[in-house]
Design a protein around this motif. Structure first.
Motif, short mmCIF file in Angstrom:
data_model
loop_
_atom_site.label_atom_id
_atom_site.label_comp_id
_atom_site.label_asym_id
_atom_site.label_seq_id
_atom_site.Cartn_x
_atom_site.Cartn_y
_atom_site.Cartn_z
N LYS A 236 0.83 -1.20 0.00
CA LYS A 236 0.00 0.00 0.00
C LYS A 236 0.86 1.25 0.00
O LYS A 236 0.56 2.24 -0.67
N LYS A 237 1.95 1.24 0.76
CA LYS A 237 2.83 2.40 0.83
C LYS A 237 3.53 2.64 -0.50
O LYS A 237 3.80 3.77 -0.87
N GLU A 238 3.86 1.55 -1.21
CA GLU A 238 4.61 1.66 -2.45
C GLU A 238 3.71 2.02 -3.63
O GLU A 238 4.19 2.39 -4.69
N SER A 239 2.40 1.87 -3.49
CA SER A 239 1.48 2.10 -4.59
C SER A 239 1.51 3.55 -5.03
O SER A 239 1.36 4.47 -4.23
N GLY A 240 1.68 3.77 -6.36
CA GLY A 240 1.72 5.12 -6.88
C GLY A 240 0.45 5.46 -7.65
O GLY A 240 -0.44 4.64 -7.82
N LYS A 241 0.39 6.71 -8.13
CA LYS A 241 -0.75 7.16 -8.91
C LYS A 241 -0.27 7.71 -10.25
O LYS A 241 0.88 8.14 -10.38
N SER A 242 -1.19 7.72 -11.22
CA SER A 242 -0.87 8.24 -12.54
C SER A 242 -2.03 9.09 -13.05
O SER A 242 -3.19 8.84 -12.71
N SER A 243 -1.68 10.06 -13.88
CA SER A 243 -2.67 10.91 -14.55
C SER A 243 -2.72 10.50 -16.01
O SER A 243 -1.68 10.45 -16.68
N VAL A 244 -3.91 10.19 -16.50
CA VAL A 244 -4.06 9.66 -17.85
C VAL A 244 -5.05 10.52 -18.63
O VAL A 244 -6.11 10.89 -18.13
N SER B 204 -5.75 -0.98 -14.28
CA SER B 204 -4.99 -1.15 -15.52
C SER B 204 -5.74 -0.42 -16.62
O SER B 204 -6.91 -0.71 -16.88
N VAL B 205 -5.09 0.54 -17.26
CA VAL B 205 -5.76 1.33 -18.30
C VAL B 205 -6.18 0.44 -19.47
O VAL B 205 -7.28 0.58 -20.02
N ASP B 206 -5.32 -0.49 -19.84
CA ASP B 206 -5.66 -1.41 -20.93
C ASP B 206 -6.91 -2.21 -20.61
O ASP B 206 -7.81 -2.38 -21.45
N GLU C 242 -10.46 -2.21 -22.63
CA GLU C 242 -10.90 -3.43 -23.28
C GLU C 242 -12.09 -4.10 -22.61
O GLU C 242 -12.93 -4.72 -23.28
N GLU C 243 -12.21 -3.97 -21.28
CA GLU C 243 -13.24 -4.70 -20.57
C GLU C 243 -14.42 -3.82 -20.12
O GLU C 243 -15.43 -4.35 -19.64
N HIS C 244 -14.29 -2.50 -20.27
CA HIS C 244 -15.37 -1.63 -19.80
C HIS C 244 -15.82 -0.61 -20.84
O HIS C 244 -17.02 -0.48 -21.10
N LEU C 245 -14.87 0.14 -21.42
CA LEU C 245 -15.24 1.25 -22.28
C LEU C 245 -15.60 0.85 -23.71
O LEU C 245 -16.23 1.63 -24.43
N THR C 246 -15.18 -0.33 -24.15
CA THR C 246 -15.46 -0.74 -25.53
C THR C 246 -16.30 -2.01 -25.61
O THR C 246 -16.23 -2.76 -26.57
N VAL D 48 -19.40 4.40 -28.02
CA VAL D 48 -17.94 4.50 -28.17
C VAL D 48 -17.43 3.54 -29.25
O VAL D 48 -17.68 2.34 -29.21
N GLN D 49 -16.72 4.11 -30.21
CA GLN D 49 -16.10 3.27 -31.25
C GLN D 49 -14.73 2.75 -30.77
O GLN D 49 -14.39 1.59 -30.91
N SER D 50 -13.91 3.67 -30.18
CA SER D 50 -12.57 3.29 -29.74
C SER D 50 -12.05 4.28 -28.70
O SER D 50 -12.57 5.38 -28.56
N CYS D 51 -11.01 3.84 -27.99
CA CYS D 51 -10.35 4.70 -26.99
C CYS D 51 -8.84 4.61 -27.20
O CYS D 51 -8.30 3.54 -27.48
N ASP D 52 -8.18 5.75 -27.06
CA ASP D 52 -6.72 5.79 -27.18
C ASP D 52 -6.13 6.57 -26.02
O ASP D 52 -6.73 7.54 -25.53
N ILE D 53 -4.94 6.14 -25.59
CA ILE D 53 -4.22 6.85 -24.52
C ILE D 53 -3.41 7.98 -25.16
O ILE D 53 -2.52 7.73 -25.98
N VAL D 54 -3.72 9.22 -24.81
CA VAL D 54 -3.02 10.38 -25.35
C VAL D 54 -1.80 10.71 -24.50
O VAL D 54 -0.72 11.02 -25.02
N ALA D 55 -1.95 10.64 -23.19
CA ALA D 55 -0.84 10.95 -22.26
C ALA D 55 -0.97 10.10 -21.01
O ALA D 55 -2.08 9.82 -20.56
N PHE D 56 0.19 9.71 -20.49
CA PHE D 56 0.22 8.88 -19.27
C PHE D 56 1.40 9.37 -18.42
O PHE D 56 2.54 9.21 -18.80
N ASN D 57 1.09 9.99 -17.30
CA ASN D 57 2.15 10.57 -16.46
C ASN D 57 2.02 10.12 -15.01
O ASN D 57 0.92 10.10 -14.45
N LYS D 58 3.16 9.74 -14.42
CA LYS D 58 3.19 9.39 -13.00
C LYS D 58 3.03 10.64 -12.16
O LYS D 58 3.55 11.70 -12.49
N ILE D 59 2.28 10.52 -11.08
CA ILE D 59 2.07 11.65 -10.18
C ILE D 59 3.07 11.58 -9.03
O ILE D 59 3.18 10.54 -8.40
#
Length: 226
Positions: free
Chosen positions: A132-140, A197-199, A203-207, A215-226
């Motif tokens: 839990k302490k090691e878990s990080g966050k990301s902005s997508v 997991s963004v993938d 794959e399992e929710h948005l499409t 929704v036809q498709s989704c693409d990752i434009v930016a992925f940054n660690k917080i």
């Protein structure tokens, strides 16, 4: 298969132990166990510098035992220690009935089921806390594309935001013109890396149904660690 050590009071025995401990921290696991205590009891003192692996292991076990048996030592004399080293094994064997070696060296006794369960729970708790302490966050930033210019973009966004799961937080969004009257949705989200997991989200929710009606498709434009 049981591991057997003999003549640990001699250089030959210590050499065998030192070779066995090469690349290892403990006798039979990745933490202190009864096997370490049994072998420790059979070694008469800190192995010399010529046995670096055994010496390091002996010091480690000594440190653990010091925590289990606190208090300052005031000195203990043991009779018969002046006997020649060569004759010591014979005296020990004669003094101990066959089959009693384990009882003589087992300093802690058998663990009960309750003690084993409590130890396992403590270890699991420590691992979970560490993770839990090691878990990080990301902005997508996601691009969410509709099927055509007739797609209701308001309903598309509502469908996207309807996806909820631990570690996922939807943020700001805007519509961006693509061409031919078609617009796409750009939406921010913050995720906990160990939980989302963004993938898998795509794959399992948005499409999949029913969201893929909009929704036809989704693409990752930016992925940054917080």
């Amino acid at each position: 298969m049981a591991i057997t050590f003999s003549d640990l009071h001699t250089e030959t025995g210590l050499k065998s132990l030192d070779e066995f401990l090469f690349g290892k921290s403990y006798i039979s696991g990745d933490h202190l166990m009864k096997d370490d205590v049994k072998v420790y009891a059979a070694v008469r003192g800190t192995p010399g510098d010529q046995f670096p692996n055994a010496s390091k292991w002996y010091s480690c076990v000594s440190s653990h035992l010091a925590k289990s048996f606190p208090g300052k030592a005031i000195g203990v004399a043991v009779a018969g220690q002046a006997a020649p080293v060569e004759t010591a094994p014979k005296e020990v064997k004669e003094a101990s009935p066959a089959g009693d070696d384990d009882e003589d060296l087992d300093l802690f006794g058998d663990e009960t089921e309750e003690e084993k369960k409590a130890a396992e729970e403590r270890e699991a708790s420590v691992k979970a806390s560490s993770k839990k302490k090691e878990s990080g966050k990301s902005s997508v930033l996601l691009d969410v594309k509709p099927w055509d210019d007739e797609t209701d973009m308001k309903k598309l966004e509502e469908a996207v935001r309807s996806v909820e799961m631990p570690g996922l937080l939807w943020g700001a969004s805007k519509l961006v013109a693509v061409g031919y009257g078609i617009k796409k949705l750009q939406i921010m989200m913050t995720i906990v890396d160990d939980l989302v997991s963004v993938d898998s989200l795509i794959e399992e929710h948005l499409t999949v149904e029913p969201i893929n009606e909009h929704v036809q498709s989704c693409d990752i434009v930016a992925f940054n660690k917080i």
